[in-house]
Design an enzyme around this catalytic site. Structure first.
Site, PDB file in Angstrom:
ATOM      1  N   PRO A   3       0.702  -1.328  -0.053  1.00 17.29           N
ATOM      2  CA  PRO A   3      -0.018  -0.080   0.037  1.00 17.29           C
ATOM      3  C   PRO A   3       0.797   1.369   0.073  1.00 17.29           C
ATOM      4  O   PRO A   3       1.919   1.301   0.759  1.00 17.29           O
ATOM      5  CB  PRO A   3      -0.660  -0.085   1.326  1.00 17.29           C
ATOM      6  CG  PRO A   3      -0.326  -1.225   2.059  1.00 17.29           C
ATOM      7  CD  PRO A   3       0.412  -2.067   1.089  1.00 17.29           C
ATOM      8  N   ASN A   4       0.329   2.108  -0.742  1.00 15.57           N
ATOM      9  CA  ASN A   4       0.876   3.417  -0.791  1.00 15.57           C
ATOM     10  C   ASN A   4       2.227   3.691  -1.611  1.00 15.57           C
ATOM     11  O   ASN A   4       2.725   4.756  -1.992  1.00 15.57           O
ATOM     12  CB  ASN A   4       1.098   4.168   0.442  1.00 15.57           C
ATOM     13  CG  ASN A   4      -0.310   4.287   1.186  1.00 15.57           C
ATOM     14  OD1 ASN A   4      -1.470   4.841   0.405  1.00 15.57           O
ATOM     15  ND2 ASN A   4      -0.439   3.654   2.396  1.00 15.57           N
ATOM     16  N   ARG A  18       4.982  10.963  -2.326  1.00 20.32           N
ATOM     17  CA  ARG A  18       4.780  10.449  -1.067  1.00 20.32           C
ATOM     18  C   ARG A  18       5.882  10.930  -0.161  1.00 20.32           C
ATOM     19  O   ARG A  18       7.158  10.074  -0.331  1.00 20.32           O
ATOM     20  CB  ARG A  18       4.376   9.042  -0.907  1.00 20.32           C
ATOM     21  CG  ARG A  18       4.092   8.721   0.390  1.00 20.32           C
ATOM     22  CD  ARG A  18       4.094   7.000   0.432  1.00 20.32           C
ATOM     23  NE  ARG A  18       3.978   6.609   1.722  1.00 20.32           N
ATOM     24  CZ  ARG A  18       4.029   5.415   2.243  1.00 20.32           C
ATOM     25  NH1 ARG A  18       4.522   4.463   1.478  1.00 20.32           N
ATOM     26  NH2 ARG A  18       3.812   5.175   3.483  1.00 20.32           N
ATOM     27  N   TYR A  58      10.998   8.914   1.486  1.00 16.70           N
ATOM     28  CA  TYR A  58      10.995   7.839   0.525  1.00 16.70           C
ATOM     29  C   TYR A  58      11.680   8.373  -0.968  1.00 16.70           C
ATOM     30  O   TYR A  58      11.781   7.495  -1.793  1.00 16.70           O
ATOM     31  CB  TYR A  58       9.391   7.304   0.290  1.00 16.70           C
ATOM     32  CG  TYR A  58       8.814   6.903   1.319  1.00 16.70           C
ATOM     33  CD1 TYR A  58       9.323   5.557   2.030  1.00 16.70           C
ATOM     34  CD2 TYR A  58       7.642   7.330   1.919  1.00 16.70           C
ATOM     35  CE1 TYR A  58       8.667   5.192   2.909  1.00 16.70           C
ATOM     36  CE2 TYR A  58       7.302   6.835   3.067  1.00 16.70           C
ATOM     37  CZ  TYR A  58       7.349   5.506   3.579  1.00 16.70           C
ATOM     38  OH  TYR A  58       6.970   5.148   4.736  1.00 16.70           O
ATOM     39  N   ASN A  90       8.112  -5.824  -0.621  1.00 12.53           N
ATOM     40  CA  ASN A  90       8.069  -4.505   0.078  1.00 12.53           C
ATOM     41  C   ASN A  90       6.511  -4.644   0.526  1.00 12.53           C
ATOM     42  O   ASN A  90       5.548  -4.019  -0.469  1.00 12.53           O
ATOM     43  CB  ASN A  90       8.425  -3.308  -0.342  1.00 12.53           C
ATOM     44  CG  ASN A  90       8.332  -2.110   0.396  1.00 12.53           C
ATOM     45  OD1 ASN A  90       7.849  -2.370   1.503  1.00 12.53           O
ATOM     46  ND2 ASN A  90       9.021  -0.801   0.036  1.00 12.53           N
ATOM     47  N   ALA A 127       3.205  -1.014   5.107  1.00 14.61           N
ATOM     48  CA  ALA A 127       2.920  -0.985   6.028  1.00 14.61           C
ATOM     49  C   ALA A 127       2.173  -2.300   6.606  1.00 14.61           C
ATOM     50  O   ALA A 127       2.189  -2.720   7.758  1.00 14.61           O
ATOM     51  CB  ALA A 127       1.586  -0.110   6.220  1.00 14.61           C
ATOM     52  N   ASP A 179       2.254 -15.822   6.339  1.00 11.99           N
ATOM     53  CA  ASP A 179       1.702 -16.949   6.095  1.00 11.99           C
ATOM     54  C   ASP A 179       1.821 -17.373   4.762  1.00 11.99           C
ATOM     55  O   ASP A 179       2.289 -18.253   4.383  1.00 11.99           O
ATOM     56  CB  ASP A 179       0.486 -17.302   6.709  1.00 11.99           C
ATOM     57  CG  ASP A 179       0.338 -17.254   8.477  1.00 11.99           C
ATOM     58  OD1 ASP A 179       1.416 -17.393   8.845  1.00 11.99           O
ATOM     59  OD2 ASP A 179      -0.882 -17.349   8.712  1.00 11.99           O
ATOM     60  N   GLU A 226      13.343  -9.280   1.492  1.00 13.66           N
ATOM     61  CA  GLU A 226      12.377  -8.076   2.037  1.00 13.66           C
ATOM     62  C   GLU A 226      13.099  -6.960   1.948  1.00 13.66           C
ATOM     63  O   GLU A 226      14.353  -7.015   2.144  1.00 13.66           O
ATOM     64  CB  GLU A 226      12.010  -8.484   3.652  1.00 13.66           C
ATOM     65  CG  GLU A 226      11.247  -7.241   4.064  1.00 13.66           C
ATOM     66  CD  GLU A 226      10.812  -7.562   5.592  1.00 13.66           C
ATOM     67  OE1 GLU A 226      11.230  -8.546   6.103  1.00 13.66           O
ATOM     68  OE2 GLU A 226      10.225  -6.708   6.259  1.00 13.66           O
ATOM     69  N   HIS A 271      12.987  -2.515   2.409  1.00 12.92           N
ATOM     70  CA  HIS A 271      12.187  -1.436   2.515  1.00 12.92           C
ATOM     71  C   HIS A 271      12.889   0.001   2.110  1.00 12.92           C
ATOM     72  O   HIS A 271      14.116  -0.109   2.068  1.00 12.92           O
ATOM     73  CB  HIS A 271      12.024  -1.153   4.159  1.00 12.92           C
ATOM     74  CG  HIS A 271      11.009  -2.088   4.690  1.00 12.92           C
ATOM     75  ND1 HIS A 271       9.847  -2.187   4.654  1.00 12.92           N
ATOM     76  CD2 HIS A 271      11.256  -3.184   5.396  1.00 12.92           C
ATOM     77  CE1 HIS A 271       9.221  -3.236   5.000  1.00 12.92           C
ATOM     78  NE2 HIS A 271      10.559  -4.118   5.472  1.00 12.92           N
ATOM     79  N   ARG A 278      12.991   4.582  12.535  1.00 13.74           N
ATOM     80  CA  ARG A 278      11.624   5.390  12.450  1.00 13.74           C
ATOM     81  C   ARG A 278      10.882   5.050  13.971  1.00 13.74           C
ATOM     82  O   ARG A 278      11.363   4.640  14.772  1.00 13.74           O
ATOM     83  CB  ARG A 278      11.189   5.243  11.117  1.00 13.74           C
ATOM     84  CG  ARG A 278      11.816   5.504   9.961  1.00 13.74           C
ATOM     85  CD  ARG A 278      11.061   5.364   8.789  1.00 13.74           C
ATOM     86  NE  ARG A 278       9.819   5.967   8.741  1.00 13.74           N
ATOM     87  CZ  ARG A 278       9.089   5.951   7.611  1.00 13.74           C
ATOM     88  NH1 ARG A 278       8.945   5.058   6.842  1.00 13.74           N
ATOM     89  NH2 ARG A 278       7.939   6.480   7.506  1.00 13.74           N
ATOM     90  N   ARG A 301       7.192   0.695  13.411  1.00 11.67           N
ATOM     91  CA  ARG A 301       7.877   0.049  12.250  1.00 11.67           C
ATOM     92  C   ARG A 301       9.043  -0.942  12.507  1.00 11.67           C
ATOM     93  O   ARG A 301       9.590  -1.414  11.555  1.00 11.67           O
ATOM     94  CB  ARG A 301       8.142   1.301  11.225  1.00 11.67           C
ATOM     95  CG  ARG A 301       7.212   2.120  11.056  1.00 11.67           C
ATOM     96  CD  ARG A 301       7.719   3.111  10.096  1.00 11.67           C
ATOM     97  NE  ARG A 301       6.771   4.349   9.689  1.00 11.67           N
ATOM     98  CZ  ARG A 301       5.830   4.455   9.106  1.00 11.67           C
ATOM     99  NH1 ARG A 301       5.641   3.528   8.216  1.00 11.67           N
ATOM    100  NH2 ARG A 301       5.168   5.448   9.243  1.00 11.67           N
TER     101      ARG A 301
HETATM  102  C1  DQA Z   1       8.021   0.896   3.758  1.00  9.35           C
HETATM  103  C2  DQA Z   1       8.300   1.250   5.281  1.00  9.35           C
HETATM  104  C3  DQA Z   1       6.914   0.911   6.130  1.00  9.35           C
HETATM  105  O1  DQA Z   1       7.189   1.275   7.394  1.00  9.35           O
HETATM  106  C4  DQA Z   1       5.925   1.928   5.413  1.00  9.35           C
HETATM  107  O2  DQA Z   1       4.592   1.658   6.224  1.00  9.35           O
HETATM  108  C5  DQA Z   1       5.808   2.096   3.838  1.00  9.35           C
HETATM  109  C6  DQA Z   1       7.143   1.917   3.156  1.00  9.35           C
HETATM  110  C7  DQA Z   1       9.545   1.399   3.228  1.00  9.35           C
HETATM  111  O3  DQA Z   1       9.581   1.094   2.006  1.00  9.35           O
HETATM  112  O4  DQA Z   1      10.413   2.024   3.664  1.00  9.35           O
HETATM  113  O5  DQA Z   1       4.920   2.085   3.254  1.00  9.35           O
HETATM  114  O6  DQA Z   1       8.043  -0.365   3.523  1.00  9.35           O
END
Ligand code: DQA
Length: 147
Positions: free
Chosen positions: A11-12, A19, A24, A75, A78, A88, A99, A101, A108, A112
């Site tokens: 998301p986002n 954003r 980011y 990624n 959230a 799962d 993974e 980020h 942060r 998180r």
């Molecule tokens: C994120 C870090 C997460 O805490 C956050 O909710 C994101 C982006 C990152 O890529 O830094 O949406 O996954």
């Protein structure tokens, strides 16, 4: 045929570039994916990129990747901090998962600092902005070379 690596963004992350650029950066998700594709081709892989704002769709994308991909870069945004369902789904895979980020989640807010994904991933790369994805690709290619 080139082997497929699937990159699943949560998301986002569709809003990358506009954003919170102080956290980011200014690079859009499309730009990140096109650079990944170039590097992947050099390494002998093709990239399938998925972005979704919905948890169930994220789970579906993980399950589909199990059928046709040799590795995953995730990624979950959230959902990394909340989703047992995504964890799962990832745990059930037989292919390696890295993974990523963009931000350093450990520098942060406290909420998180924990990711449900990390325990089922081969490794975690956080804090390098778009470079986190490229490093994840290099790591995955290295893992795949030895598996
Ligand atoms: C994120 C870090 C997460 O805490 C956050 O909710 C994101 C982006 C990152 O890529 O830094 O949406 O996954």
């Amino acid at each position: 045929m080139l082997k497929k690596i699937t990159v699943i963004n949560g998301p986002n992350l569709n809003l990358l570039g506009s954003r919170k650029p102080e956290v980011y950066g200014n690079t859009s998700l499309d730009e990140i994916v096109s650079s990944l594709r170039k590097r992947a081709a050099e390494l002998g892989y093709t990239i399938a990129a998925v972005q979704t704002n919905a948890e169930g769709a994220y789970v579906n994308a993980v399950q589909s990747a199990a059928d046709d991909s040799v590795g995953l870069i995730v990624n979950a945004a959230a959902y990394s901090h909340t989703s047992v369902a995504i964890r799962d789904a990832l745990e059930n895979l037989k292919i390696p998962v890295v993974e990523v980020h963009l931000s350093n989640i450990y520098a942060r807010e406290d909420f998180r600092h924990h990711s449900y994904i990390s325990a089922v991933a081969s490794g975690v790369i956080a804090g390098f902005g778009p470079l986190s994805y490229y490093l994840a690709l290099e790591a995955l290619a290295e893992i795949l070379k030895h598996s």
